[in-house]
Design a protein around this motif. Structure first.
Motif, PDB file in Angstrom:
ATOM      1  N   SER A 223       0.831  -1.195   0.000  1.00  0.00           N
ATOM      2  CA  SER A 223       0.000   0.000   0.000  1.00  0.00           C
ATOM      3  C   SER A 223       0.867   1.248   0.000  1.00  0.00           C
ATOM      4  O   SER A 223       2.048   1.211   0.370  1.00  0.00           O
TER       5      SER A 223
ATOM      6  N   ARG B  98       0.546   5.778   0.357  1.00  0.00           N
ATOM      7  CA  ARG B  98      -0.280   6.971   0.558  1.00  0.00           C
ATOM      8  C   ARG B  98       0.550   8.185   0.172  1.00  0.00           C
ATOM      9  O   ARG B  98       1.728   8.299   0.554  1.00  0.00           O
TER      10      ARG B  98
ATOM     11  N   ASP C   2      -4.660   7.384  -1.547  1.00  0.00           N
ATOM     12  CA  ASP C   2      -4.073   6.142  -1.044  1.00  0.00           C
ATOM     13  C   ASP C   2      -4.501   4.967  -1.899  1.00  0.00           C
ATOM     14  O   ASP C   2      -5.569   4.978  -2.533  1.00  0.00           O
ATOM     15  N   ALA C   3      -3.650   4.007  -1.952  1.00  0.00           N
ATOM     16  CA  ALA C   3      -3.922   2.803  -2.739  1.00  0.00           C
ATOM     17  C   ALA C   3      -3.438   1.599  -1.955  1.00  0.00           C
ATOM     18  O   ALA C   3      -2.424   1.675  -1.250  1.00  0.00           O
ATOM     19  N   SER C   4      -4.167   0.540  -2.059  1.00  0.00           N
ATOM     20  CA  SER C   4      -3.763  -0.682  -1.370  1.00  0.00           C
ATOM     21  C   SER C   4      -4.077  -1.876  -2.264  1.00  0.00           C
ATOM     22  O   SER C   4      -5.193  -2.013  -2.775  1.00  0.00           O
TER      23      SER C   4
ATOM     24  N   LEU D 132      -7.987  -4.319  -4.905  1.00  0.00           N
ATOM     25  CA  LEU D 132      -7.336  -3.023  -5.087  1.00  0.00           C
ATOM     26  C   LEU D 132      -8.263  -1.931  -4.567  1.00  0.00           C
ATOM     27  O   LEU D 132      -9.421  -1.830  -4.995  1.00  0.00           O
ATOM     28  N   SER D 133      -7.736  -1.159  -3.646  1.00  0.00           N
ATOM     29  CA  SER D 133      -8.501  -0.048  -3.102  1.00  0.00           C
ATOM     30  C   SER D 133      -7.845   1.248  -3.555  1.00  0.00           C
ATOM     31  O   SER D 133      -6.631   1.425  -3.411  1.00  0.00           O
ATOM     32  N   LEU D 134      -8.627   2.139  -4.120  1.00  0.00           N
ATOM     33  CA  LEU D 134      -8.116   3.440  -4.567  1.00  0.00           C
ATOM     34  C   LEU D 134      -8.989   4.528  -3.957  1.00  0.00           C
ATOM     35  O   LEU D 134     -10.216   4.512  -4.124  1.00  0.00           O
TER      36      LEU D 134
ATOM     37  N   ARG E 221      -9.292  -2.854   2.437  1.00  0.00           N
ATOM     38  CA  ARG E 221      -9.627  -3.485   1.155  1.00  0.00           C
ATOM     39  C   ARG E 221     -10.976  -4.220   1.223  1.00  0.00           C
ATOM     40  O   ARG E 221     -11.154  -5.294   0.685  1.00  0.00           O
TER      41      ARG E 221
END
Lengths: 213, 467
Positions: free
Chosen positions: A52, A54, A67-69, A87-89, A141
């Motif tokens: 991840s 940020r 942030d991305a994870s 994938l979290s955006l 996520r």
């Protein structure tokens, strides 16, 4: 005039620090999902890999946050849950005492039908003195439906709705490097979800006490 | 790494999935470890095999959905079915050929009581004669009182949506048990309350073709209550101990259970699978355990009802097991859920996942209820008959493994003795150990490959299949 203003902002020692700063993390973990029935339970276990990052803009567009994870869930035992990638955006704003980001989390599994599962995700943080309050929806996520976490220094303790808990802790390894552990578990009706990840974190304030949440 | 996971799972109290697939089953040993007196048989239901019925299902077969599609996929009607009402002697020979020591069949309520005030004694006598002949052949009859179909007069008064049906059903069960009790000790009150409720009232693909969450829950509750009432009536009416085991009546119902596998490690997938399991698999056994029917449809129904006589109404639990569903949370679907079989999984002719481990898991699970278990149905739609021998062997292997671990499983009834009318799917799927020629008036029965498998297991159990 504009260039002068930028220069002043960039060099001004009086510029207050934002609540969050850049940070990257990479970790491993375990997760389990399943459900209870008549006194027993069935479950599936997976190995988790998480990366991840940020970004918090401190000068240009000061406060803009992204942030991305990226997570991979790999079941070691066949015949149960399928491997998946999440994938979290999120994007938002970070001030001196608060931060708010929102976006989407997608989970993809090649053998699932439908393959893609898309959810909204939000995370808000407010600092009051030494205490921080963090609220999240489909955070981590998508694995925590809703949580409210209180953080003091390097430790956090949270409630995960409808019935669960979340614990975070960080130890400093060097000036800009730390080790963070996150554990969450909750029940929703008869469903059970648990996750434990340990990540190496790095960033300008990652080694600072209470530093960079 | 695998050991680490197993240890972690054990710490969490999870029961891990056994791996049976691909294991070579030693047919020469299969069944030898089962308890003495284990019932090995086959099952049918009246509407699917008897032929020439007139009930709510025959009305349904003659009509169509609003978009013009026939209610039965292949456009067929049950019609003569396998003509088993007239060919019982022939079917009895098939059971003897299998070496079966048990046969589960159902009573056609509409045949016995085509009108409210008409009881056809000659029909009762015929069913009694079947039970007598079975017992004479060393075959224990298990009689199902309700297997999906209703007399038209009952359906016209609201069917399972009406409390009045409970009264009618209780009286019918009492009268039936009084007539057949001298030869029948094993009673199955209701077949698959959950399936009837879901198919008829949620999906709307069986009569009465409704689509209502609330009605689905109410009908399921009423069918469980029907079991309680019938159990009480049967015990009161059947005082004759036909098999001299000290109990004149063993009463249970046949509960259809499936494995609901979360598709991925997503919390949402697990939640949807859990809720589906709780409604579909757990409602009936919870009712047996607590004497209460507990069902909830958010915003529409919150039922928590103590049913007089429900607690203690189960002498055994019947388990109908066929398959496993993978469950994926899908917010674009009104039910928030999509059930499917992943690519690459072995499937039966209807596309159902072939998962013998599921039988083992469910037997272990339901053993915790403290009731003896009969596998009242287990089988495969297999038009060519090539998959059935392995399916049968693997599922019996799973059963035997559960039994060896202490599960009190007392019988296995293969679905089905014969190809038959498979409800909304018509005559296309073939579940029979014996293939039936539906084109010929003689409804000729022909052995499938699985008969040899069945006979071998029967021999291992100490039974004597007819040559």
């Amino acid at each position: 005039m504009g260039a002068l203003l930028c220069l002043l902002l960039a060099t001004s020692p009086a510029t207050p620090e934002l609540l969050l700063s850049h940070e990257g993390a990479m970790g491993l973990g375990l997760s389990g999902v399943g459900y209870t029935h008549g006194g027993g339970r069935w479950g599936d276990l997976s190995l988790e890999r998480v990366v991840s990052a940020r970004l918090v803009f401190e000068r240009f567009l000061r406060g803009l946050t992204a942030d991305a994870s990226l997570g991979q869930s790999l079941p070691p035992l066949g015949g149960g849950v399928a491997p998946s990638t999440s994938l979290s955006l999120r994007a938002g704003y970070t001030g001196e005492r608060f931060s708010l980001v929102g976006g989407a989390v997608g989970q993809y599994s090649l053998s699932a039908q439908p393959r893609l599962q898309l959810l909204p995700t939000f995370r808000a943080q407010l600092r009051l003195g030494e205490l921080s309050f963090v609220a999240g929806v489909f955070d981590y996520r998508g694995q925590a439906p809703a949580h409210l976490t209180f953080e003091v220094g390097d430790f956090g303790l949270g409630y995960v709705a409808p019935m669960g808990a979340l614990v975070t802790g960080r130890i400093r390894l060097a000036e800009h490097v730390g080790l963070e552990a996150t554990a969450l578990a909750f029940r929703l009706a008869n469903a059970e979800v648990a996750m434990l990840t340990i990540s190496a974190v790095a960033g300008p304030r990652s080694g600072r006490a209470g530093g960079n949440r | 790494m695998r050991r680490l996971f197993l240890l972690w799972a054990a710490c969490l109290g999870c029961e891990l999935r056994p791996q049976l697939a691909g294991r070579e089953v030693d047919l020469s040993e299969l069944g030898k470890r089962l308890r003495p007196g284990f019932l090995l048989g086959a099952a049918t239901s009246s509407h699917q095999v008897e032929g020439n019925n007139s009930n709510d299902w025959t009305d349904w077969e003659e009509t169509s959905f609003e978009d013009g599609r026939p209610h039965i996929e292949d456009g067929s009607r049950s019609g003569l079915a396998t003509d088993s009402y007239s060919r019982f002697e022939e079917d009895l020979q098939l059971l003897r050929r299998l070496g079966a020591n048990a046969y589960r069949f159902s009573i056609e309520w509409s045949r016995l009581q085509p009108e409210e005030n008409l009881w056809r004694e000659e029909v009762a006598n015929r069913y009694l004669q079947w039970a007598i002949e079975l017992r004479q052949a060393g075959i224990e009859p298990m009689v199902t009182v309700h297997h999906f179909t209703l007399p038209k007069w009952v359906a016209a008064r609201g069917g399972w949506e009406s409390d009045g049906t409970l009264e009618h059903f209780e009286r019918f069960a009492s009268r039936l048990a009084g007539r057949l009790g001298s030869e029948v000790d094993l009673w199955c009150t209701v077949n698959e309350p959950n399936v009837q409720a879901v198919q008829g009232y949620l999906l709307g693909i069986w009569p009465p073709g409704k689509q209502s969450n609330r009605d689905t829950a109410l009908v399921m509750a009423r069918l469980i209550e029907a079991h309680a009432r019938a159990a009480k009536a049967i015990r009161a009416a059947d005082r004759q101990d036909a098999d001299h085991d000290g109990k004149p009546a063993m009463v249970g119902l046949a509960h259809h259970a499936r494995i609901f596998q979360p598709a991925t490690g997503s919390a949402l997938d697990a939640s949807v699978a859990a809720l589906t399991d709780d409604f579909f698999n757990e409602t009936v056994v919870r009712a047996a355990r607590t004497g209460r029917i507990q069902l909830s449809v958010p915003g529409q129904l919150d039922l928590d009802k103590e049913v007089p006589g429900l607690l203690g109404s189960f002498d055994y639990l019947g388990l109908n097991y066929y398959t496993r569903d993978h469950v994926r949370a899908d917010l674009s679907d009104p039910s928030f859920s999509h059930q499917y079989v992943p690519e690459g999984r072995p499937r039966n002719g209807l596309g159902w996942d072939i998962y013998p481990e599921g039988l083992y898991l469910l037997l272990r699970r339901f053993a915790r209820e403290g009731l003896p278990i009969y596998v009242t149905e287990n089988g495969i739609a297999d038009n060519g008959g090539e998959q059935r021998p392995t399916y049968l062997a693997e599922h019996l292997f799973a059963l035997e493994r559960a039994a060896s671990e202490g599960v009190d499983v007392r019988g296995y009834f293969h679905w089905s003795l014969l190809d038959n009318f498979e409800w909304a799917e018509g005559y296309e799927p073939r579940f029979g150990l014996f293939r039936v020629d539906f084109d010929g008036p003689e409804r000729t029965r022909t052995e499938t490959q699985a008969v040899d498998t069945f006979r071998q297991v029967a021999r291992n159990l100490g039974l004597s299949p007819a040559p």
